[in-house]
Motif scaffolding. Structure first.
Motif, PDB file in Angstrom:
ATOM      1  N   GLY A   1       0.814  -1.217   0.000  1.00 18.15           N
ATOM      2  CA  GLY A   1       0.000   0.000   0.000  1.00 18.15           C
ATOM      3  C   GLY A   1       0.842   1.259   0.000  1.00 18.15           C
ATOM      4  O   GLY A   1       0.514   2.243  -0.675  1.00 18.15           O
ATOM      5  N   LYS A   2       1.944   1.233   0.729  1.00 20.01           N
ATOM      6  CA  LYS A   2       2.838   2.399   0.795  1.00 20.01           C
ATOM      7  C   LYS A   2       3.537   2.658  -0.545  1.00 20.01           C
ATOM      8  O   LYS A   2       3.982   3.778  -0.805  1.00 20.01           O
ATOM      9  CB  LYS A   2       3.883   2.190   1.898  1.00 20.01           C
ATOM     10  N   ALA A   3       3.619   1.614  -1.367  1.00 14.97           N
ATOM     11  CA  ALA A   3       4.320   1.751  -2.658  1.00 14.97           C
ATOM     12  C   ALA A   3       3.356   1.970  -3.823  1.00 14.97           C
ATOM     13  O   ALA A   3       3.791   2.172  -4.954  1.00 14.97           O
ATOM     14  CB  ALA A   3       5.163   0.498  -2.919  1.00 14.97           C
ATOM     15  N   LEU A   4       2.061   1.924  -3.542  1.00 10.46           N
ATOM     16  CA  LEU A   4       1.052   1.927  -4.600  1.00 10.46           C
ATOM     17  C   LEU A   4       0.935   3.288  -5.297  1.00 10.46           C
ATOM     18  O   LEU A   4       0.976   4.338  -4.660  1.00 10.46           O
ATOM     19  CB  LEU A   4      -0.298   1.538  -3.992  1.00 10.46           C
ATOM     20  N   LYS A   5       0.758   3.223  -6.637  1.00 10.97           N
ATOM     21  CA  LYS A   5       0.567   4.422  -7.452  1.00 10.97           C
ATOM     22  C   LYS A   5      -0.702   4.257  -8.289  1.00 10.97           C
ATOM     23  O   LYS A   5      -1.237   3.149  -8.412  1.00 10.97           O
ATOM     24  CB  LYS A   5       1.756   4.619  -8.406  1.00 10.97           C
ATOM     25  N   LYS A   6      -1.161   5.322  -8.857  1.00 11.93           N
ATOM     26  CA  LYS A   6      -2.322   5.256  -9.744  1.00 11.93           C
ATOM     27  C   LYS A   6      -2.006   4.345 -10.933  1.00 11.93           C
ATOM     28  O   LYS A   6      -0.934   4.439 -11.524  1.00 11.93           O
ATOM     29  CB  LYS A   6      -2.705   6.650 -10.248  1.00 11.93           C
ATOM     30  N   GLY A   7      -2.948   3.481 -11.244  1.00 14.31           N
ATOM     31  CA  GLY A   7      -2.782   2.568 -12.368  1.00 14.31           C
ATOM     32  C   GLY A   7      -2.165   1.235 -12.001  1.00 14.31           C
ATOM     33  O   GLY A   7      -2.074   0.336 -12.844  1.00 14.31           O
ATOM     34  N   ASP A   8      -1.738   1.066 -10.738  1.00 14.47           N
ATOM     35  CA  ASP A   8      -1.094  -0.182 -10.312  1.00 14.47           C
ATOM     36  C   ASP A   8      -2.103  -1.316 -10.115  1.00 14.47           C
ATOM     37  O   ASP A   8      -3.306  -1.082  -9.939  1.00 14.47           O
ATOM     38  CB  ASP A   8      -0.333   0.025  -9.001  1.00 14.47           C
ATOM     39  N   TYR A   9      -1.567  -2.549 -10.125  1.00 16.40           N
ATOM     40  CA  TYR A   9      -2.353  -3.749  -9.853  1.00 16.40           C
ATOM     41  C   TYR A   9      -1.770  -4.467  -8.644  1.00 16.40           C
ATOM     42  O   TYR A   9      -0.551  -4.496  -8.467  1.00 16.40           O
ATOM     43  CB  TYR A   9      -2.314  -4.701 -11.052  1.00 16.40           C
ATOM     44  N   VAL A  10      -2.649  -5.072  -7.833  1.00 16.39           N
ATOM     45  CA  VAL A  10      -2.217  -5.925  -6.722  1.00 16.39           C
ATOM     46  C   VAL A  10      -2.989  -7.238  -6.811  1.00 16.39           C
ATOM     47  O   VAL A  10      -4.227  -7.235  -6.815  1.00 16.39           O
ATOM     48  CB  VAL A  10      -2.473  -5.277  -5.347  1.00 16.39           C
ATOM     49  N   VAL A  11      -2.258  -8.342  -6.892  1.00 12.48           N
ATOM     50  CA  VAL A  11      -2.882  -9.669  -6.956  1.00 12.48           C
ATOM     51  C   VAL A  11      -2.403 -10.481  -5.757  1.00 12.48           C
ATOM     52  O   VAL A  11      -1.204 -10.610  -5.516  1.00 12.48           O
ATOM     53  CB  VAL A  11      -2.526 -10.404  -8.258  1.00 12.48           C
ATOM     54  N   PHE A  12      -3.352 -11.034  -5.009  1.00 12.39           N
ATOM     55  CA  PHE A  12      -3.029 -11.840  -3.833  1.00 12.39           C
ATOM     56  C   PHE A  12      -3.056 -13.326  -4.198  1.00 12.39           C
ATOM     57  O   PHE A  12      -3.941 -13.778  -4.928  1.00 12.39           O
ATOM     58  CB  PHE A  12      -4.019 -11.558  -2.703  1.00 12.39           C
ATOM     59  N   GLU A  13      -2.068 -14.069  -3.687  1.00 14.84           N
ATOM     60  CA  GLU A  13      -2.001 -15.510  -3.921  1.00 14.84           C
ATOM     61  C   GLU A  13      -2.157 -16.308  -2.627  1.00 14.84           C
ATOM     62  O   GLU A  13      -2.370 -17.518  -2.665  1.00 14.84           O
ATOM     63  CB  GLU A  13      -0.667 -15.882  -4.582  1.00 14.84           C
ATOM     64  N   SER A  14      -2.052 -15.651  -1.497  1.00 15.10           N
ATOM     65  CA  SER A  14      -2.117 -16.332  -0.205  1.00 15.10           C
ATOM     66  C   SER A  14      -3.500 -16.941   0.022  1.00 15.10           C
ATOM     67  O   SER A  14      -4.516 -16.348  -0.328  1.00 15.10           O
ATOM     68  CB  SER A  14      -1.811 -15.345   0.927  1.00 15.10           C
ATOM     69  N   THR A  15      -3.532 -18.121   0.629  1.00 14.63           N
ATOM     70  CA  THR A  15      -4.802 -18.788   0.915  1.00 14.63           C
ATOM     71  C   THR A  15      -5.539 -18.060   2.027  1.00 14.63           C
ATOM     72  O   THR A  15      -4.994 -17.851   3.117  1.00 14.63           O
ATOM     73  CB  THR A  15      -4.555 -20.244   1.332  1.00 14.63           C
ATOM     74  N   VAL A  16      -6.794 -17.677   1.757  1.00 10.53           N
ATOM     75  CA  VAL A  16      -7.595 -16.926   2.721  1.00 10.53           C
ATOM     76  C   VAL A  16      -9.045 -17.406   2.671  1.00 10.53           C
ATOM     77  O   VAL A  16      -9.426 -18.169   1.803  1.00 10.53           O
ATOM     78  CB  VAL A  16      -7.551 -15.412   2.425  1.00 10.53           C
ATOM     79  N   TYR A  17      -9.852 -16.941   3.610  1.00  7.53           N
ATOM     80  CA  TYR A  17     -11.287 -17.237   3.561  1.00  7.53           C
ATOM     81  C   TYR A  17     -11.955 -16.311   2.548  1.00  7.53           C
ATOM     82  O   TYR A  17     -11.446 -15.222   2.249  1.00  7.53           O
ATOM     83  CB  TYR A  17     -11.934 -17.080   4.941  1.00  7.53           C
ATOM     84  N   PRO A  18     -13.085 -16.716   1.996  1.00  6.35           N
ATOM     85  CA  PRO A  18     -13.775 -15.868   1.007  1.00  6.35           C
ATOM     86  C   PRO A  18     -14.139 -14.510   1.603  1.00  6.35           C
ATOM     87  O   PRO A  18     -14.710 -14.426   2.693  1.00  6.35           O
ATOM     88  CB  PRO A  18     -15.043 -16.674   0.678  1.00  6.35           C
ATOM     89  N   GLY A  19     -13.754 -13.459   0.893  1.00  5.60           N
ATOM     90  CA  GLY A  19     -14.028 -12.096   1.346  1.00  5.60           C
ATOM     91  C   GLY A  19     -12.829 -11.382   1.921  1.00  5.60           C
ATOM     92  O   GLY A  19     -12.842 -10.162   2.084  1.00  5.60           O
ATOM     93  N   CYS A  20     -11.764 -12.112   2.217  1.00  2.00           N
ATOM     94  CA  CYS A  20     -10.597 -11.509   2.879  1.00  2.00           C
ATOM     95  C   CYS A  20      -9.932 -10.441   2.016  1.00  2.00           C
ATOM     96  O   CYS A  20      -9.569  -9.373   2.509  1.00  2.00           O
ATOM     97  CB  CYS A  20      -9.590 -12.594   3.243  1.00  2.00           C
ATOM     98  N   THR A  21      -9.763 -10.718   0.730  1.00  2.00           N
ATOM     99  CA  THR A  21      -9.097  -9.757  -0.158  1.00  2.00           C
ATOM    100  C   THR A  21      -9.817  -8.420  -0.160  1.00  2.00           C
ATOM    101  O   THR A  21      -9.200  -7.359   0.044  1.00  2.00           O
ATOM    102  CB  THR A  21      -9.021 -10.314  -1.597  1.00  2.00           C
ATOM    103  N   GLU A  22     -11.137  -8.473  -0.354  1.00  2.00           N
ATOM    104  CA  GLU A  22     -11.896  -7.230  -0.476  1.00  2.00           C
ATOM    105  C   GLU A  22     -12.221  -6.592   0.869  1.00  2.00           C
ATOM    106  O   GLU A  22     -12.254  -5.368   0.989  1.00  2.00           O
ATOM    107  CB  GLU A  22     -13.192  -7.509  -1.250  1.00  2.00           C
ATOM    108  N   ASP A  23     -12.461  -7.418   1.895  1.00  2.00           N
ATOM    109  CA  ASP A  23     -12.890  -6.885   3.197  1.00  2.00           C
ATOM    110  C   ASP A  23     -11.730  -6.504   4.106  1.00  2.00           C
ATOM    111  O   ASP A  23     -11.849  -5.581   4.918  1.00  2.00           O
ATOM    112  CB  ASP A  23     -13.782  -7.904   3.916  1.00  2.00           C
ATOM    113  N   ASP A  24     -10.613  -7.230   4.008  1.00  2.00           N
ATOM    114  CA  ASP A  24      -9.488  -7.001   4.926  1.00  2.00           C
ATOM    115  C   ASP A  24      -8.298  -6.315   4.267  1.00  2.00           C
ATOM    116  O   ASP A  24      -7.663  -5.460   4.880  1.00  2.00           O
ATOM    117  CB  ASP A  24      -9.030  -8.330   5.534  1.00  2.00           C
ATOM    118  N   CYS A  25      -7.988  -6.722   3.028  1.00  5.49           N
ATOM    119  CA  CYS A  25      -6.779  -6.208   2.381  1.00  5.49           C
ATOM    120  C   CYS A  25      -6.997  -4.881   1.646  1.00  5.49           C
ATOM    121  O   CYS A  25      -6.180  -3.964   1.762  1.00  5.49           O
ATOM    122  CB  CYS A  25      -6.215  -7.248   1.414  1.00  5.49           C
ATOM    123  N   VAL A  26      -8.094  -4.778   0.898  1.00 10.43           N
ATOM    124  CA  VAL A  26      -8.335  -3.560   0.111  1.00 10.43           C
ATOM    125  C   VAL A  26      -8.401  -2.303   0.980  1.00 10.43           C
ATOM    126  O   VAL A  26      -7.797  -1.280   0.635  1.00 10.43           O
ATOM    127  CB  VAL A  26      -9.603  -3.710  -0.759  1.00 10.43           C
TER     128      VAL A  26
END
Length: 429
Positions: free
Chosen positions: A109-134
């Protein structure tokens, strides 16, 4: 974005360079300019010298790769496409430990710029990417997901020690926060995955697909372990039963055993955690976990009972455990259930030696409180073949005879020696 990466006008980063992250980073680095980031400088130094700290890859696997290894988070600002591949373990209460994932998310997040992409590969419960990481990505960057940057999820399918089902040969699931993101993420992964790409309809679907892969295996192995408990009371060999049942064309071939490691023994807890949060208390998944987590102590108690029945003195009895890793032919000791066998035996005042040609004695001492013997030189009351390393599979009954006392016990957890051990007292799951 994709064309810029392929033309090496933009850079891709992989955050977390363990069993999952390093193979991905190197594969991408054959096509693109890659930044490989890990928080441990000592691991980074090894990789700079073409050494895989996980002992999975050869030095030759680093050749021809356009990659810069670093432990400096500032270097991530040079990347526009970030892949997060950090561990997602459980804590001592069998609850998800998201600290590594959320820490990596803050770093990205500290390195993020406009137009960047972030893809998660770690195993998580459904909803974690959008609810916890975003939310963390938005907070750290001051940007808005969907408008300023894109997010996706592509579950890892790395199988340590497997030289056949390697990264590029396994179909890859991808997902994105919108259609544009899905298209770009599919193209990026499609450039390295020969087996093809499956586009999931949403990030939650991709997360759920990953977590049930290992949950399904866990439940099926739990059934085999429960059958083993029953068949032991009937005094019949589980593997002989499974061999007979396996002659039916649609019989699923699973086997009993110690279920450890960082996937099968962990991932189901992420799903049951989410289910509990939603007010549903899993019965089959939780029951499977209870059975599988109890198998280490069960094996140890069977050893004690059988030694007593043979007239052996338990206090000070010598037992050798062959194998300490969570599976065969790897050095990974994470969540190894061999530790449960060891500690249960020690609770009966049994003297236990552990041998393993792959594991680190120092790492075992730090993690579980015991180390390894270098050579098998003693005479043992019982030998437990816990992990089927190739080196052990070459042994025969005469070898076990040479390292045991009179009237010993040979315990073969996975039943691999049931056709080889003819004279010595023998037991398997």
């Amino acid at each position: 974005m994709f064309q810029q990466l392929i033309n090496k006008e933009a850079r891709l980063s992989v955050v977390g360079l363990g069993y999952v992250g390093l193979p991905i980073a190197l594969e991408f680095a054959r096509k693109m300019k890659v930044i490989g980031f890990d928080i441990k400088p000592d691991r980074v130094e090894k990789m700079k010298n073409n050494i895989d700290p996980s002992d999975e890859l050869e030095a030759s696997d680093f050749e021809g790769c356009d990659i810069d290894f670093t432990s400096n988070p500032e270097d991530l600002k040079d990347a526009t496409f970030h892949v997060v591949a950090v561990p997602t373990p459980i804590n001592n209460h069998n609850l998800p430990d998201l600290n590594p994932l959320l820490g990596a998310t803050r770093t990205v997040g500290k390195a993020l710029k406009k137009g960047d992409y972030v893809v998660f590969e770690s195993t998580v419960y459904p909803g974690c990417t959008e609810d916890d990481c975003v939310p963390i990505l938005e907070q750290e960057s001051g940007l808005k997901m969907g408008e300023d940057f894109k997010v996706g999820y592509s579950p890892e399918r790395i199988n340590p020690g497997d030289k056949e089902h390697t990264l590029t040969k396994i179909l890859k699931i991808v997902s994105g926060c919108d259609e544009e993101a899905l298209e770009v993420i599919a193209a990026v992964y499609g450039s390295i995955i020969k087996a093809g790409i499956h586009q999931a309809s949403s990030i939650k679907v991709a997360e759920a697909a990953k977590i049930i892969e290992n949950t399904q295996r866990d439940v099926n192995i739990a059934l085999m372990n429960e059958l083993s408990l029953i068949f032991n009371r009937l005094n019949i060999n589980t593997y002989e039963v499974l061999e007979a049942a396996g002659t039916k064309w649609n019989f699923l071939k699973f086997f009993p055993g110690l279920v450890g490691g960082h996937c099968i023994g962990v991932d189901p807890y992420y799903l049951t955690y989410k289910a509990n949060e939603l007010g549903y208390h899993s019965k089959i998944i939780t029951g499977g976990r209870v059975i599988n987590d109890a198998m280490g102590p069960y094996v140890a108690k069977q050893v004690v009972k059988r030694l007593i029945s043979k007239g052996h003195k338990i206090n000070g009895a010598n037992v050798l455990i062959m194998g300490a890793t969570f599976k065969e032919n790897v050095s990974d000791i994470r969540n190894s259930k061999v530790a449960d066998v060891y500690h249960e035996l020690r609770s009966f005042s049994v003297d236990v030696d552990v041998h393993d040609p792959y594991a680190s004695s120092e790492e075992l001492m730090r993690e579980y409180g015991y180390g390894l013997i270098e050579k098998i030189e003693k005479k043992y009351d019982a030998v437990i073949l816990a992990v089927n390393h190739n080196e052990y599979m070459k042994l025969d009954e005469s070898y076990f005879n040479s390292i045991t006392v009179d009237n010993p016990l040979i315990v073969d957890v996975k039943g691999s020696f049931r056709d080889k051990i003819k004279e010595l007292p023998y037991w398997s799951l």
